[in-house]
Design a protein around this motif. Structure first.
Motif, PDB file in Angstrom:
ATOM      1  N   HIS A   1      48.527  37.515  -8.035  1.00 28.01           N
ATOM      2  CA  HIS A   1      49.015  38.125  -9.278  1.00 28.01           C
ATOM      3  C   HIS A   1      48.127  37.739 -10.446  1.00 28.01           C
ATOM      4  CE1 HIS A   1      50.941  34.110  -9.557  1.00 28.01           C
ATOM      5  NE2 HIS A   1      50.836  34.280 -10.863  1.00 28.01           N
ATOM      6  N   GLY A   2      48.117  38.594 -11.447  1.00 29.84           N
ATOM      7  CA  GLY A   2      47.311  38.340 -12.634  1.00 29.84           C
ATOM      8  C   GLY A   2      47.991  37.361 -13.578  1.00 29.84           C
ATOM      9  N   ALA A   3      47.195  36.607 -14.312  1.00 29.17           N
ATOM     10  CA  ALA A   3      47.695  35.682 -15.330  1.00 29.17           C
ATOM     11  C   ALA A   3      46.646  35.592 -16.425  1.00 29.17           C
ATOM     12  CB  ALA A   3      47.981  34.305 -14.745  1.00 29.17           C
TER      13      ALA A   3
ATOM     14  N   MET B   1      40.901  36.196 -24.792  1.00 30.03           N
ATOM     15  CA  MET B   1      41.896  36.326 -23.745  1.00 30.03           C
ATOM     16  C   MET B   1      41.214  35.951 -22.435  1.00 30.03           C
ATOM     17  SD  MET B   1      44.277  39.577 -22.579  1.00 30.03           S
ATOM     18  CE  MET B   1      42.894  40.713 -22.477  1.00 30.03           C
ATOM     19  N   VAL B   2      41.675  34.876 -21.795  1.00 26.39           N
ATOM     20  CA  VAL B   2      41.087  34.388 -20.553  1.00 26.39           C
ATOM     21  C   VAL B   2      41.983  34.863 -19.410  1.00 26.39           C
ATOM     22  CG1 VAL B   2      40.192  32.394 -19.303  1.00 26.39           C
ATOM     23  CG2 VAL B   2      40.250  32.375 -21.807  1.00 26.39           C
ATOM     24  N   GLU B   3      41.419  35.676 -18.521  1.00 24.45           N
ATOM     25  CA  GLU B   3      42.212  36.304 -17.454  1.00 24.45           C
ATOM     26  C   GLU B   3      41.885  35.699 -16.093  1.00 24.45           C
ATOM     27  OE1 GLU B   3      42.990  40.503 -17.455  1.00 24.45           O
ATOM     28  OE2 GLU B   3      41.898  40.720 -19.341  1.00 24.45           O
ATOM     29  N   TYR B   4      42.950  35.536 -15.290  1.00 24.78           N
ATOM     30  CA  TYR B   4      42.827  34.949 -13.961  1.00 24.78           C
ATOM     31  C   TYR B   4      43.544  35.828 -12.933  1.00 24.78           C
ATOM     32  CZ  TYR B   4      41.874  30.671 -16.645  1.00 24.78           C
ATOM     33  OH  TYR B   4      41.356  29.729 -17.508  1.00 24.78           O
ATOM     34  N   LYS B   5      43.194  35.616 -11.675  1.00 20.13           N
ATOM     35  CA  LYS B   5      43.974  36.096 -10.545  1.00 20.13           C
ATOM     36  C   LYS B   5      44.414  34.838  -9.786  1.00 20.13           C
ATOM     37  CE  LYS B   5      44.407  39.907  -9.536  1.00 20.13           C
ATOM     38  NZ  LYS B   5      43.776  40.783  -8.544  1.00 20.13           N
ATOM     39  N   VAL B   6      45.735  34.687  -9.650  1.00 20.22           N
ATOM     40  CA  VAL B   6      46.275  33.494  -9.004  1.00 20.22           C
ATOM     41  C   VAL B   6      46.542  33.811  -7.531  1.00 20.22           C
ATOM     42  CG1 VAL B   6      48.091  31.749  -9.028  1.00 20.22           C
ATOM     43  CG2 VAL B   6      47.323  32.773 -11.180  1.00 20.22           C
ATOM     44  N   ALA B   7      45.838  33.116  -6.641  1.00 20.71           N
ATOM     45  CA  ALA B   7      45.953  33.357  -5.201  1.00 20.71           C
ATOM     46  C   ALA B   7      47.269  32.812  -4.654  1.00 20.71           C
ATOM     47  CB  ALA B   7      44.770  32.715  -4.477  1.00 20.71           C
TER      48      ALA B   7
ATOM     49  N   ASP C   1      47.864  30.499  -2.653  1.00 22.61           N
ATOM     50  CA  ASP C   1      47.952  29.039  -2.598  1.00 22.61           C
ATOM     51  C   ASP C   1      48.066  28.404  -3.981  1.00 22.61           C
ATOM     52  OD1 ASP C   1      45.431  29.355  -3.650  1.00 22.61           O
ATOM     53  OD2 ASP C   1      44.368  28.272  -2.058  1.00 22.61           O
ATOM     54  N   GLY C   2      48.150  29.251  -5.031  1.00 24.06           N
ATOM     55  CA  GLY C   2      48.316  28.746  -6.386  1.00 24.06           C
ATOM     56  C   GLY C   2      47.028  28.527  -7.153  1.00 24.06           C
ATOM     57  N   THR C   3      45.879  28.764  -6.518  1.00 21.82           N
ATOM     58  CA  THR C   3      44.595  28.571  -7.198  1.00 21.82           C
ATOM     59  C   THR C   3      44.325  29.713  -8.168  1.00 21.82           C
ATOM     60  OG1 THR C   3      43.689  27.431  -5.267  1.00 21.82           O
ATOM     61  CG2 THR C   3      42.111  28.254  -6.900  1.00 21.82           C
ATOM     62  N   PRO C   4      44.086  29.414  -9.459  1.00 25.55           N
ATOM     63  CA  PRO C   4      43.727  30.469 -10.408  1.00 25.55           C
ATOM     64  C   PRO C   4      42.214  30.702 -10.408  1.00 25.55           C
ATOM     65  CG  PRO C   4      44.127  28.423 -11.590  1.00 25.55           C
ATOM     66  CD  PRO C   4      44.313  28.122 -10.129  1.00 25.55           C
TER      67      PRO C   4
END
Length: 388
Positions: A203-205, A265-271, A273-276
């Protein structure tokens, strides 16, 4: 009275900036390449102006300089990448005014996704495995070596082709045949850098931050409840949520490393296993900016205070559970759902969700009591687009 010039006035973020600063007693001049704009219709816009398109940089710069001198502008606020890049590329030729942005070299380092990956690798921030190419021809011979599914990501979101700015879209390749077709047919990949990246499922964060010459003075986080298109895109319903301390610390590590100044705006995808994994850094105001303001983090005003040399700091905590709805964007989303290949049950469910107009804790982004003219203008422009 301080006077500011807000560019790209048709953008919803420009409307949020105009309302924020105008409600604080700052004189706001709004402007765009067209006369009828959302921000220009606001009661908080003192005057509305028109300038030349950034696709003609000389004419654009001349018209912006004329507006700066005409209105004695103290601060200039561009809110799109194209305006921002064009102004920074010619910063030495800009009339005397403040431009609340980091140096162009710093912005390019973060905006260039390949350079961002290299920076994050050096900082110990997780990034998708990536291979950089400088032309499609160089990558076609390697398509059988890629791990699929793969992401083909241009280094820049906006590039110039034959003097025109175009969107450089991120593409998903399920297999080697799909990757070959993308590499052969996507104009943005032919002579411009791009990466082939590991596909991160999750999911995106994102974290929104404001820096004052290397010091973080405000942060905010929201989650996307509904997007247009439904498969993922622009937020049409979003909710303020508490900032994840780990994501905040990681975002600060990136921005601290480049001595950042301004909004990001710093965008991540969180896998799973919780790794961003870092996806990108946007170096401008974002579409749902109004939600942060409603929740107590007034980014435009805080940035303005810092730009004018007045020490300021955002709240340590902000209101969570607030929702922001872009009604016309949500209407577009519903239209896509109804005409798509969705089940009858899903279409009925989506329609019922859309019809929930009065929801506790939800405010509307464009249509606001006491400042309804932007909404009437949006409706007018929407109707003209439909007729066209």
């Amino acid at each position: 009275m301080e006077t500011v010039l807000v560019l790209d006035a048709q953008q919803r973020s420009a409307l949020a900036v105009t309302r924020s600063l105008g409600s604080r007693g700052i004189r706001v001049i709004t402007a765009d390449t067209v006369a009828e704009t959302l921000a220009g219709a606001s009661r908080y816009s003192a005057e509305s102006e028109v300038y030349a398109s950034p696709s003609n940089p000389d004419a654009f710069l001349a018209s912006i300089n004329a507006l700066i001198k005409k209105h004695s502008i103290d601060v200039l606020y561009p809110v799109t990448e194209i305006s921002l890049y064009t102004l920074l590329a010619r910063r030495d030729e800009l009339a005397d005014t403040r431009l609340p942005l980091a140096p162009f070299s710093t912005i390019k380092q973060l905006a260039n996704k390949a350079e961002l990956v290299a920076l994050c690798n050096g900082l110990g921030v997780a990034a998708p495995q990536s291979v950089q190419y400088f032309s499609a021809a160089a990558a076609i011979d390697d398509v059988r070596k890629f791990a699929y599914p793969a992401i083909i990501k241009p280094a820049l979101s906006r590039i110039q082709i034959d003097g025109q700015w175009v969107n450089a879209a991120v593409r998903h390749a399920a297999d080697a045949e799909a990757a070959t077709a993308i590499l052969k047919n996507e104009p943005a990949l032919q002579q411009h850098p791009f990466m082939v990246q590991q596909c991160i499922e999750g999911h995106g964060a994102g974290v929104f931050l404001l820096y004052d010459h290397g010091e973080c003075i405000a942060h905010f986080t929201h989650r996307r409840v509904r997007e247009r298109p439904p498969s993922g895109g622009v937020s049409v319903l979003s909710e303020s949520v508490a900032t994840d301390p780990a994501l905040l610390a990681q975002s600060k590590r990136i921005l601290d490393a480049v001595n950042w100044h301004g909004v990001a705006m710093v965008e991540y995808k969180v896998a799973a296993d919780g790794t961003p994994y870092i996806m990108e850094v946007n170096t401008r105001f974002w579409g749902s900016l109004q939600l942060a303001i409603d929740s107590g983090v007034d980014f435009p005003f805080l940035l303005h205070e810092a730009t004018m040399g007045r020490k300021t700091r955002g709240p340590e905590k902000y209101r969570t559970g607030n929702r922001l709805r872009w009604l016309m964007g949500d209407f577009d989303r519903l239209y896509l759902v109804l005409r798509g290949q969705n089940s009858s049950r899903q279409k009925i469910s989506e329609t019922l969700q859309f019809l929930k107009i009065l929801q506790p804790g939800t405010r509307y982004e464009v249509n606001r009591g006491g400042d309804l003219q932007p909404f009437w203008r949006e409706l007018k422009l929407y109707w003209k687009a439909l007729r066209g």
